[in-house]
Design an enzyme around this catalytic site. Structure first.
Site, PDB file in Angstrom:
ATOM      1  N   TRP A  42       0.837  -1.198   0.000  1.00  0.00           N
ATOM      2  CA  TRP A  42       0.000   0.000   0.000  1.00  0.00           C
ATOM      3  C   TRP A  42       0.875   1.251   0.000  1.00  0.00           C
ATOM      4  CZ3 TRP A  42      -4.834   2.246   0.291  1.00  0.00           C
ATOM      5  CH2 TRP A  42      -4.894   3.527   0.872  1.00  0.00           C
TER       6      TRP A  42
ATOM      7  N   ASP B  42       0.247   9.267   0.722  1.00  0.00           N
ATOM      8  CA  ASP B  42       0.934  10.539   0.423  1.00  0.00           C
ATOM      9  C   ASP B  42       2.398  10.432  -0.030  1.00  0.00           C
ATOM     10  OD1 ASP B  42      -1.293  10.897   1.994  1.00  0.00           O
ATOM     11  OD2 ASP B  42      -0.308  12.151   3.479  1.00  0.00           O
TER      12      ASP B  42
ATOM     13  N   TRP C 151      -4.125   0.541   4.229  1.00  0.00           N
ATOM     14  CA  TRP C 151      -3.473   1.513   5.111  1.00  0.00           C
ATOM     15  C   TRP C 151      -3.155   0.879   6.479  1.00  0.00           C
ATOM     16  CZ3 TRP C 151      -4.162   4.061   9.789  1.00  0.00           C
ATOM     17  CH2 TRP C 151      -3.388   5.230   9.968  1.00  0.00           C
TER      18      TRP C 151
ATOM     19  N   PHE D  21       4.201   9.283  10.043  1.00  0.00           N
ATOM     20  CA  PHE D  21       3.275   9.945   9.122  1.00  0.00           C
ATOM     21  C   PHE D  21       4.040  10.894   8.196  1.00  0.00           C
ATOM     22  CE2 PHE D  21      -1.283   9.715  11.135  1.00  0.00           C
ATOM     23  CZ  PHE D  21      -1.225   8.330  11.096  1.00  0.00           C
TER      24      PHE D  21
ATOM     25  N   GLU E 137      -4.738  18.963   5.549  1.00  0.00           N
ATOM     26  CA  GLU E 137      -3.597  18.056   5.634  1.00  0.00           C
ATOM     27  C   GLU E 137      -2.520  18.483   4.631  1.00  0.00           C
ATOM     28  OE1 GLU E 137      -5.555  13.933   7.179  1.00  0.00           O
ATOM     29  OE2 GLU E 137      -5.599  14.154   5.020  1.00  0.00           O
TER      30      GLU E 137
END
Ligand code: FRU
Length: 504
Positions: A28, A31, A55, A87, A213
């Site tokens: 997977w 971003d 995810w 992240f 975001e």
């Protein structure tokens, strides 16, 4: 014997990879992270689940390219662990060795990422900014022992983009990140990437119907004029984008070393009720978390987005990978109707041989067959068309040899709307939010509709009017649905020039 059992049709599995859109081999991705040009190589790091194709276990995957078109996957760069998920974030070259992680001769690459703290951490539930560094040109990474370096005690403080500011205020690092649920971009400055001072907050503004975001902030000359530089603040939003779900909006304005001040003409009153008046990088469903590369020579600004939408991202019917990146896009500011606006062009080789060329041909209420798409290459269609008296100009893409199944790109001369319609494009039933048609306003220039259409396995990207309007959609046509045609309805249009080419 015919199988007469009734069963819910499982979605067809798509195993033919995009040719030029980056996918991880069997996992997977979401971003793009840490986009960087360094020593002749483009680095694409990205949100990756190293163990699965949905995810989770967020870590930074890594790929490199010399041309932004062909990518090589490398081992995971920065891994999640018991304490944290890793992240989104960015990478800078610490030229002045401000962190002490490298040396003056061999500066470290420094990644600034969001630690999403988990059960195993005393900081559980918070998101804060952390560092990792590489002294071997990005191939291996070490987390900094003093992490996190910037915390607000917030559960939604993430996605740091760091750049070097040089201007009237001095020379220092600037970090832009989001307070996602407050629809705010927060700015900080630092001398060494470790100690940060708060500068200012931007937002809420324009589209605020979801979490903000992955922000980005960069200067660009207007119309290439180095004496007229504006700053662009990119703010991705999910949900609440113009086509539904995830998307990227931007603001044009000024950054004075402390604060980003949006030009009044890029602010929209009651943005959520007037989404189409906000400024969008893309009017399609599948261009999200778009950020730009650091350190590209000649001040070129190149962006990549995640070609997906959180509305259905985990359900895409591909295997063994899931999700891909957009093509790289060169981004500029151009004056459009008196205002500085973003223009985007896909990075593609020039001078390709054409599989067809049509020039100065009138088409009256009829259909012209174009060369089929080919799963082994990207189909690139460039068209300059005078709609004349026609009601609609339509490109039927990835169409079944017979019948109506196709992805339809259509310009309506009465409404000046360009619509990308994937409702009958093939496999759409895997998620109830997938089937959709997206429309964007397009003004003819000297009477011309100008289209650059990029069709790869699994996607259609449309750059209209030289990249002033962009529409990106994923599509999952049945194998063999490769027919392509141009159709003129309701009158006579003139094709000034249309070419198709294959890129691989
Ligand atoms: C955007 C995003 C970011 C976050 C990352 C987690 O798609 O939600 O805000 O850092 O994905 O994978």
């Amino acid at each position: 014997m015919t199988d007469t059992t009734t069963h819910t049709a499982a979605p067809a599995e798509f195993t033919v990879r995009p040719v030029l859109h980056y996918t991880a081999n069997s996992t997977w991705l979401n971003d793009p992270n840490g986009l960087l040009f360094y020593q002749g190589i483009y680095h694409l790091f990205y949100q990756n689940n190293p163990f699965d194709n949905v995810w989770g276990n967020m870590s930074w995957g890594h790929a490199t390219s010399e041309d932004l078109l062909h990518w090589t996957e490398h081992p995971v760069a920065i891994s999640c662990d018991e304490q944290e998920d890793v992240f989104s974030g960015s990478i800078v070259v610490d030229d002045g060795n401000t962190t002490g992680f490298g040396t003056a001769e061999n500066p470290a690459l420094v990644a600034i990422y969001t630690s999403a703290f988990k059960e195993g951490s005393g900081l559980k539930g918070t998101q804060a900014q952390s560092l990792a560094f590489s002294t071997d040109a990005g191939m291996t990474w070490q987390k900094y022992a003093g992490n996190p370096v910037l915390s607000r005690g917030s559960a939604h403080f993430r996605d740091p983009k760091v750049f070097r500011y040089q201007g009237p205020e001095g020379s220092f690092w600037v970090l832009v990140a989001v307070e996602a649920q407050h629809q705010q971009v927060v700015l900080y400055r630092s001398a060494d990437l470790k100690e940060w001072q708060y500068l200012s907050t931007f937002g809420p503004a324009n589209a605020t119907g979801g979490e903000w975001e992955c922000p980005d902030l960069f200067p660009l000359p207007v119309d290439g004029n180095p004496d007229h530089v504006k700053w662009v603040l990119v703010v991705n939003i999910n949900p609440g984008a113009v086509a539904g779900g995830s998307g990227g909006q931007y603001f044009v304005g000024h950054f004075n070393g402390v604060q980003f001040i949006a030009d009044s003409d890029s602010l929209v009153e009651d943005g959520n009720a007037n989404l189409s008046k906000c400024l969008w990088l893309d009017w399609g469903r599948d261009y999200y978390a778009a950020v730009s590369f650091s350190n590209v020579p000649d001040n070129r600004r190149i962006m990549i987005g995640w070609m997906n939408n959180w509305d259905y991202a985990n359900s895409l019917p591909t295997s063994p990978w899931r999700s891909s990146m957009s093509l790289a896009r060169e981004v500029e500011l151009a004056t459009i109707h008196g205002l500085p606006r973003v223009v985007q062009r896909p990075v593609l080789p020039a001078g390709l041989p054409h599989t067809v060329t049509i020039e100065d041909r009138e088409i009256h209420d009829s259909t012209v067959a174009l060369p089929d798409a080919d799963p082994a290459s990207v189909q690139l269609i460039d068209a300059r068309i005078l709609p004349g008296t026609a009601r609609t100009i339509t490109l039927k893409l990835l169409a079944a040899p017979a019948g109506d199944v196709a992805t339809i790109l259509s310009f309506d001369t009465a409404t000046n709307q360009l619509t990308l319609d994937r409702r009958n494009s093939g496999e759409v039933a895997f998620h109830k939010k997938f089937a959709s048609a997206e429309a964007a306003p397009v003004l003819l220039e000297d009477g011309l509709l100008k289209l650059r259409v990029v069709v790869d396995n699994g996607s259609v990207e449309v750059f209209a009017q030289g990249g002033k309007v962009v529409l990106t959609d994923l599509v999952f046509p049945a194998p063999g649905n490769l027919c392509t045609e141009l159709r003129v309805e309701g009158g006579t249009a003139t094709v000034r020039k249309l070419t198709a080419s294959a890129v691989s």
